[in-house]
Design an enzyme around this catalytic site. Sequence first.
Site, PDB file in Angstrom:
ATOM      1  N   HIS A 158      10.953   7.800   2.348  1.00  0.00           N
ATOM      2  CA  HIS A 158      10.085   8.957   2.130  1.00  0.00           C
ATOM      3  C   HIS A 158       8.610   8.586   2.220  1.00  0.00           C
ATOM      4  O   HIS A 158       7.789   9.387   2.683  1.00  0.00           O
ATOM      5  CB  HIS A 158      10.382   9.593   0.771  1.00  0.00           C
ATOM      6  CG  HIS A 158      11.599  10.462   0.776  1.00  0.00           C
ATOM      7  ND1 HIS A 158      12.043  11.144  -0.332  1.00  0.00           N
ATOM      8  CD2 HIS A 158      12.474  10.764   1.767  1.00  0.00           C
ATOM      9  CE1 HIS A 158      13.123  11.824  -0.026  1.00  0.00           C
ATOM     10  NE2 HIS A 158      13.408  11.602   1.243  1.00  0.00           N
ATOM     11  N   GLU A 159       8.274   7.375   1.788  1.00  0.00           N
ATOM     12  CA  GLU A 159       6.882   6.939   1.893  1.00  0.00           C
ATOM     13  C   GLU A 159       6.443   6.873   3.358  1.00  0.00           C
ATOM     14  O   GLU A 159       5.268   7.057   3.668  1.00  0.00           O
ATOM     15  CB  GLU A 159       6.700   5.570   1.227  1.00  0.00           C
ATOM     16  CG  GLU A 159       6.698   5.623  -0.284  1.00  0.00           C
ATOM     17  CD  GLU A 159       5.579   6.496  -0.822  1.00  0.00           C
ATOM     18  OE1 GLU A 159       4.419   6.306  -0.381  1.00  0.00           O
ATOM     19  OE2 GLU A 159       5.854   7.382  -1.658  1.00  0.00           O
TER      20      GLU A 159
END
Length: 252
Positions: free
Chosen positions: A233-234
């Site tokens: 997700h980062e």
Amino acid sequence: MSDVVTVEEAADGVALIVMADRAHKNTFTDDLVSGLGDAFRQVGSDERFRAAVLTGYGSYFCSGGTREALLDIQAGRATFVRDEGRPNVFALPLDCPVPVVSAMQGHAIGGGLAMGLFADFVILARESVYTANFMKYGFTPGFGSTLVFPAKLGPALGHELLLTARTFRGAELAARGVPFPVHPRGDVLPTALELARGLAEKPRRSLVTLKDRLVLGLRERLPRAIEEELAMHEITFHQPEVRELLMSRYGE
């Protein structure tokens, strides 16, 4: 109990947990998440219960994250993981000490489908929609999906759902050989309750002991899967395209 989640003893030893947030189509609002946490705590601590059935209302089982919550993640203000000390809603069926049957009579979307798959037994409806729609919005899956989809659906079908974000009707999944019963919507809950009644004929201690053994692998692997999903997700969630897709496509 919550206004949107109820618990009743549907039969001797069988807890029926019903999600019915009609205003929000059973998305993971604070009310639904809090209500589910309370419901599963009640089932887990009440020695009367030896099995549980989780279901929704009408044509909705669970629709996953709200757009507001997903936009918060996109902006870096939140993650899909709950604050420390609060349960992750998607893992509640897995963490429940007694066996859980997901009676997915209605649509199950994204994290809502992941939550359903974390149950010990899964029953689908021929008419309903099932999708891992994360990549539809341009971000990689969360809610333990990268673990539970291949584990429960098999690598080929699990990976296809995650990568393509395709929408499948229950009847299509049945034709693809999904390893769960698929029934007309009206038969899903009665079938689940019949299964739960059979489970509840066994001693609770024996059921808890056997479930602990059978789900040990999933429980042990889930924290690592969540870490890996958060790392992805980062990389993927904060792209400007993701916000644009959430604003234009969410709810289609």
